[in-house]
Design a protein around this motif. Structure first.
Motif, PDB file in Angstrom:
ATOM      1  N   ARG A  30       0.837  -1.211   0.000  1.00  0.00           N
ATOM      2  CA  ARG A  30       0.000   0.000   0.000  1.00  0.00           C
ATOM      3  C   ARG A  30       0.866   1.253   0.000  1.00  0.00           C
ATOM      4  NH1 ARG A  30      -5.419   0.567   2.822  1.00  0.00           N
ATOM      5  NH2 ARG A  30      -4.402   2.451   3.541  1.00  0.00           N
ATOM      6  N   GLN A  31       1.889   1.239   0.842  1.00  0.00           N
ATOM      7  CA  GLN A  31       2.791   2.381   0.949  1.00  0.00           C
ATOM      8  C   GLN A  31       3.477   2.662  -0.387  1.00  0.00           C
ATOM      9  OE1 GLN A  31       5.525   1.746   4.171  1.00  0.00           O
ATOM     10  NE2 GLN A  31       6.326   3.819   4.108  1.00  0.00           N
ATOM     11  N   GLY A  57       1.815   6.323  -7.099  1.00  0.00           N
ATOM     12  CA  GLY A  57       0.747   7.187  -7.612  1.00  0.00           C
ATOM     13  C   GLY A  57       1.058   8.656  -7.407  1.00  0.00           C
ATOM     14  N   PHE A  58       1.554   8.990  -6.231  1.00  0.00           N
ATOM     15  CA  PHE A  58       1.952  10.358  -5.910  1.00  0.00           C
ATOM     16  C   PHE A  58       3.022  10.843  -6.892  1.00  0.00           C
ATOM     17  CE2 PHE A  58       5.200  12.878  -3.637  1.00  0.00           C
ATOM     18  CZ  PHE A  58       4.472  14.026  -3.347  1.00  0.00           C
ATOM     19  N   LEU A  62       2.500  13.621  -9.939  1.00  0.00           N
ATOM     20  CA  LEU A  62       3.223  14.895  -9.939  1.00  0.00           C
ATOM     21  C   LEU A  62       4.112  15.071 -11.160  1.00  0.00           C
ATOM     22  CD1 LEU A  62       4.312  15.591  -6.251  1.00  0.00           C
ATOM     23  CD2 LEU A  62       2.656  16.827  -7.635  1.00  0.00           C
ATOM     24  N   VAL A  63       4.866  14.045 -11.528  1.00  0.00           N
ATOM     25  CA  VAL A  63       5.780  14.226 -12.667  1.00  0.00           C
ATOM     26  C   VAL A  63       5.011  14.334 -13.981  1.00  0.00           C
ATOM     27  CG1 VAL A  63       7.741  13.165 -11.495  1.00  0.00           C
ATOM     28  CG2 VAL A  63       6.317  11.761 -12.979  1.00  0.00           C
ATOM     29  N   THR A  64       3.851  13.704 -14.070  1.00  0.00           N
ATOM     30  CA  THR A  64       3.036  13.843 -15.277  1.00  0.00           C
ATOM     31  C   THR A  64       2.499  15.267 -15.399  1.00  0.00           C
ATOM     32  OG1 THR A  64       2.431  11.513 -15.251  1.00  0.00           O
ATOM     33  CG2 THR A  64       0.994  12.996 -16.506  1.00  0.00           C
ATOM     34  N   ILE A  65       1.948  15.776 -14.307  1.00  0.00           N
ATOM     35  CA  ILE A  65       1.444  17.151 -14.320  1.00  0.00           C
ATOM     36  C   ILE A  65       2.569  18.127 -14.625  1.00  0.00           C
ATOM     37  CG2 ILE A  65       0.496  18.986 -12.845  1.00  0.00           C
ATOM     38  CD1 ILE A  65      -1.116  16.685 -11.435  1.00  0.00           C
ATOM     39  N   TRP A  75       9.575   9.841  -4.980  1.00  0.00           N
ATOM     40  CA  TRP A  75       9.049   8.528  -4.614  1.00  0.00           C
ATOM     41  C   TRP A  75       9.358   8.223  -3.148  1.00  0.00           C
ATOM     42  CZ3 TRP A  75      10.508   3.538  -3.166  1.00  0.00           C
ATOM     43  CH2 TRP A  75       9.516   2.559  -3.318  1.00  0.00           C
ATOM     44  N   PHE A  76      10.579   8.529  -2.720  1.00  0.00           N
ATOM     45  CA  PHE A  76      10.929   8.294  -1.316  1.00  0.00           C
ATOM     46  C   PHE A  76      10.061   9.151  -0.399  1.00  0.00           C
ATOM     47  CE2 PHE A  76      15.277   7.192  -3.139  1.00  0.00           C
ATOM     48  CZ  PHE A  76      15.004   5.834  -3.161  1.00  0.00           C
TER      49      PHE A  76
END
Length: 139
Positions: free
Chosen positions: A83-84, A90-91, A95-98, A120-121
């Motif tokens: 999950r983590q 996803g986070f 962000l990098v796509t936007i 990612w970290f």
């Protein structure tokens, strides 16, 4: 203060990450000095090796995380880590796509790609917080 690890997989992960971070902390300043300051010519194969080692060290951390997921025998702990990492992924991808679209349209400046790993970290921390808030525990 004593640090307690929940499983042998967690101990192995910590050791692997510590080793990778040690390599990173030694190799990055060396690469910056020798390649970044022009001590080693950028056409020299040694420049490529010096520049690659810090990136390989960070990649080893991702490998260590995946290896920990495989080695973890406690299914609930594995669920928490999955999950983590999904939240972190996803986070980061969001962000990098936007940011990529904003950059593509000239609205923001360029950011070096290795910052994706840092995001990612950071996302792992967010994932741990989400686990804590929604399940009452973190991995």
């Amino acid at each position: 203060m004593t640090i307690r690890f929940r499983s042998p997989a967690q101990r192995a992960y910590t050791w692997r990450v510590g080793l990778a971070m040690g390599v990173y902390l030694v190799s990055l300043p060396a690469a910056v000095h020798f390649v970044g300051q022009g001590v080693v010519s950028r056409t020299d194969p040694l420049a490529w090796i010096l520049a690659l080692i810090p990136g390989i060290a960070v990649a080893a951390i991702f490998w260590a995380y995946g290896k920990m997921l495989i080695e973890e025998t406690d299914e609930y702990q594995r669920l928490l880590h999955v999950r983590q990492s999904l939240i972190a992924t996803g986070f980061t991808l969001g962000l990098v796509t936007i940011y990529g679209f904003l950059e593509n349209f000239g609205l923001v400046g360029h950011v070096d790609a290795f910052y994706v790993a840092i995001l990612w970290f950071f996302g792992l921390g967010i994932g741990g917080l989400v686990n804590r808030l929604t399940l009452g525990t973190e991995a």
